[in-house]
Design an enzyme around this catalytic site. Structure first.
Site, short mmCIF file in Angstrom:
data_model
loop_
_atom_site.label_atom_id
_atom_site.label_comp_id
_atom_site.label_asym_id
_atom_site.label_seq_id
_atom_site.Cartn_x
_atom_site.Cartn_y
_atom_site.Cartn_z
N HIS A 16 -3.18 7.01 2.87
CA HIS A 16 -3.47 5.54 3.30
C HIS A 16 -4.83 5.35 3.77
O HIS A 16 -5.61 4.48 3.71
CB HIS A 16 -2.24 4.90 3.97
CG HIS A 16 -2.45 3.49 4.47
ND1 HIS A 16 -2.90 3.30 5.60
CD2 HIS A 16 -2.32 2.26 3.43
CE1 HIS A 16 -3.16 1.68 5.84
NE2 HIS A 16 -2.96 1.10 4.52
N ARG B 103 0.82 8.72 5.35
CA ARG B 103 -0.33 8.01 6.17
C ARG B 103 -1.72 8.86 6.01
O ARG B 103 -2.61 8.00 5.82
CB ARG B 103 0.08 8.42 7.60
CG ARG B 103 0.94 7.34 8.19
CD ARG B 103 0.35 6.01 8.67
NE ARG B 103 1.20 5.22 9.11
CZ ARG B 103 0.84 4.09 9.84
NH1 ARG B 103 -0.63 3.71 9.83
NH2 ARG B 103 1.70 3.07 10.30
N SER C 6 0.79 -1.21 -0.04
CA SER C 6 -0.08 0.15 0.01
C SER C 6 0.97 1.31 0.02
O SER C 6 0.74 2.22 -0.86
CB SER C 6 -0.96 0.11 1.21
OG SER C 6 -1.88 -1.04 1.22
#
Length: 208
Positions: free
Chosen positions: A41, A38, A15
């Site tokens: 994500h 982050r 990912s």
């Protein structure tokens, strides 16, 4: 049996590799880029990178505050729930007072939201704290008012409230007049509890 990847560590690795391949992270220093990865994500939208505003020292300053034991003050219970306590470096206290009965009473008295009242109830804990705001523009507006009224500023504001009314305006006020606070926020209407928590998690530990 369906054919899909089951290994959690490998799912994370792939990912983050996809995000770094697809997102334009060139304008960010390495420590900020890790936080932006982050955020992406968390929401699945690589174009979020285009809307991130930050101060150059935000990761260093928020990280130092957390390492020194600063509390993480949250505008909602959802933000607090999203913070991974095992990543926090100093057994930091995670505080959300939105559900505190005092917030309900203060909100009624001030004719404002419980999130804004919760921030006001945290006024004594503001100095050097890390603020994770993902839900309520009124919470960010109230924070800015408190600092304007003389409250010592927190070290950093992370995430940014989501919404169609006041969200963009609150973040722009912070960006234009930081009042001594470092920040990393998603401009415009986007933001949210998950993003605010993700920013804290990214800064709290070097583990990706």
């Amino acid at each position: 049996m369906l054919d899909y990847l089951r290994d959690a560590a490998e799912i994370y690795r792939r990912s983050f590799a996809v995000i770094r391949a697809e997102a334009d992270l060139a304008r960010f220093p390495a420590d900020v880029a890790r936080v932006v990865v982050r955020l992406i994500h968390t929401c699945g939208q690589v174009d979020v990178a285009e809307h991130v505003a930050y101060t150059d020292d935000v990761v260093a300053r928020a990280g130092a505050a957390l390492a020194a034991g600063a509390p993480v003050l949250c505008d909602s219970s959802m933000v607090a729930a999203g913070i991974t306590t095992s990543r926090l470096p100093a057994d930091n206290q995670i505080v959300s007072l939105v559900a505190d009965p005092r917030a309900t009473e203060l909100a009624a008295r001030r004719q404002t939201t419980r999130s804004a009242a919760g921030v006001e109830l945290c006024a004594e804990r503001l100095p050097g704290a890390v603020l994770a705001i993902g839900n309520a523009p009124t919470a960010l507006f109230r924070l800015l008012e408190l600092v304007d009224e003389g409250a010592p500023p927190p070290a950093a504001v992370l995430g940014g409230p989501v919404g169609f009314v006041g969200s963009a305006q609150a973040k722009e006020e912070l960006i234009e007049r930081p009042r001594g606070m470092s920040y990393l926020v998603v401009r415009g209407r986007r933001g949210g509890s998950a993003m605010a928590a993700a920013a804290v998690n990214a800064i709290a530990s070097d583990r990706e």
